[in-house]
Structure formats: structure tokens, C-alpha cells
Design a protein around this motif. Structure first.
Motif, short mmCIF file in Angstrom:
data_model
loop_
_atom_site.label_atom_id
_atom_site.label_comp_id
_atom_site.label_asym_id
_atom_site.label_seq_id
_atom_site.Cartn_x
_atom_site.Cartn_y
_atom_site.Cartn_z
N VAL A 38 0.82 -1.21 0.00
CA VAL A 38 0.00 0.00 0.00
C VAL A 38 0.86 1.26 0.00
O VAL A 38 0.47 2.28 -0.60
N ILE A 39 2.01 1.24 0.64
CA ILE A 39 2.86 2.43 0.68
C ILE A 39 3.36 2.79 -0.71
O ILE A 39 3.31 3.95 -1.12
N ALA A 40 3.81 1.80 -1.46
CA ALA A 40 4.27 2.05 -2.83
C ALA A 40 3.12 2.53 -3.71
O ALA A 40 3.30 3.44 -4.53
N THR A 60 -8.58 1.42 -0.09
CA THR A 60 -7.98 0.21 0.48
C THR A 60 -8.50 -0.13 1.87
O THR A 60 -8.38 -1.26 2.31
N GLY A 61 -9.04 0.85 2.57
CA GLY A 61 -9.49 0.60 3.95
C GLY A 61 -8.38 0.68 4.96
O GLY A 61 -8.62 0.47 6.15
N HIS A 62 -7.15 1.00 4.52
CA HIS A 62 -6.02 1.16 5.44
C HIS A 62 -6.00 2.57 5.97
O HIS A 62 -6.18 3.53 5.23
N ASN A 63 -5.79 2.72 7.27
CA ASN A 63 -5.66 4.04 7.87
C ASN A 63 -4.19 4.44 7.87
O ASN A 63 -3.33 3.61 8.02
#
Length: 64
Positions: A38-40, A60-63
Motif C-alpha cells: 500500500v505504501i508504494a 484500500t481501507g487502510h488508515n
């Protein structure tokens, strides 16, 4: 009418960065890109946003 934006979404174990709805852009910017993390994906979406002026929508649903 939907405004174009850069979407980051999860697709199985990968992350996809894509302009939605698809736009007529030069080069590889018009094609979806796949990333392992997700970071990339967020970094690539940020660069694409700076180049195109489009906003980024993280699905993505990532905080964080």
C-alpha cells in the motif's frame, strides 16, 4: 457526471492505482499499475496526482 480521480484499491494480495474513469493520457499514466504494498501504491498515486492535478481516492481501507 463523475469527476476523474486516481483510485487506489486492493485486488487480492496487490494494490492497483488507476485513473477512473479512464482518461486519454499520454504514455503509461493511462494504464492501471500494480503494486505489492500500500505504501508504494500511495506514493505512485501521489506522483500521478502531481503530474495530472487529479485527486487521490484511497479505497484500500487502510488508515494512515
Amino acid at each position: 457526471m463523475n469527476n476523474p480521480a486516481i483510485h487506489i484499491r486492493r485486488d487480492g494480495p496487490f494494490y492497483r492505482v488507476q485513473i477512473v474513469p479512464p482518461q486519454q493520457l499520454d504514455g503509461s499514466a493511462a494504464r492501471p499499475e500494480t503494486y505489492a504494498g500500500v505504501i508504494a501504491a500511495r506514493q505512485a498515486a501521489g506522483w500521478l496526482s502531481k503530474a495530472t492535478g487529479l485527486s487521490v481516492i484511497d479505497l484500500t481501507g487502510h488508515n494512515g
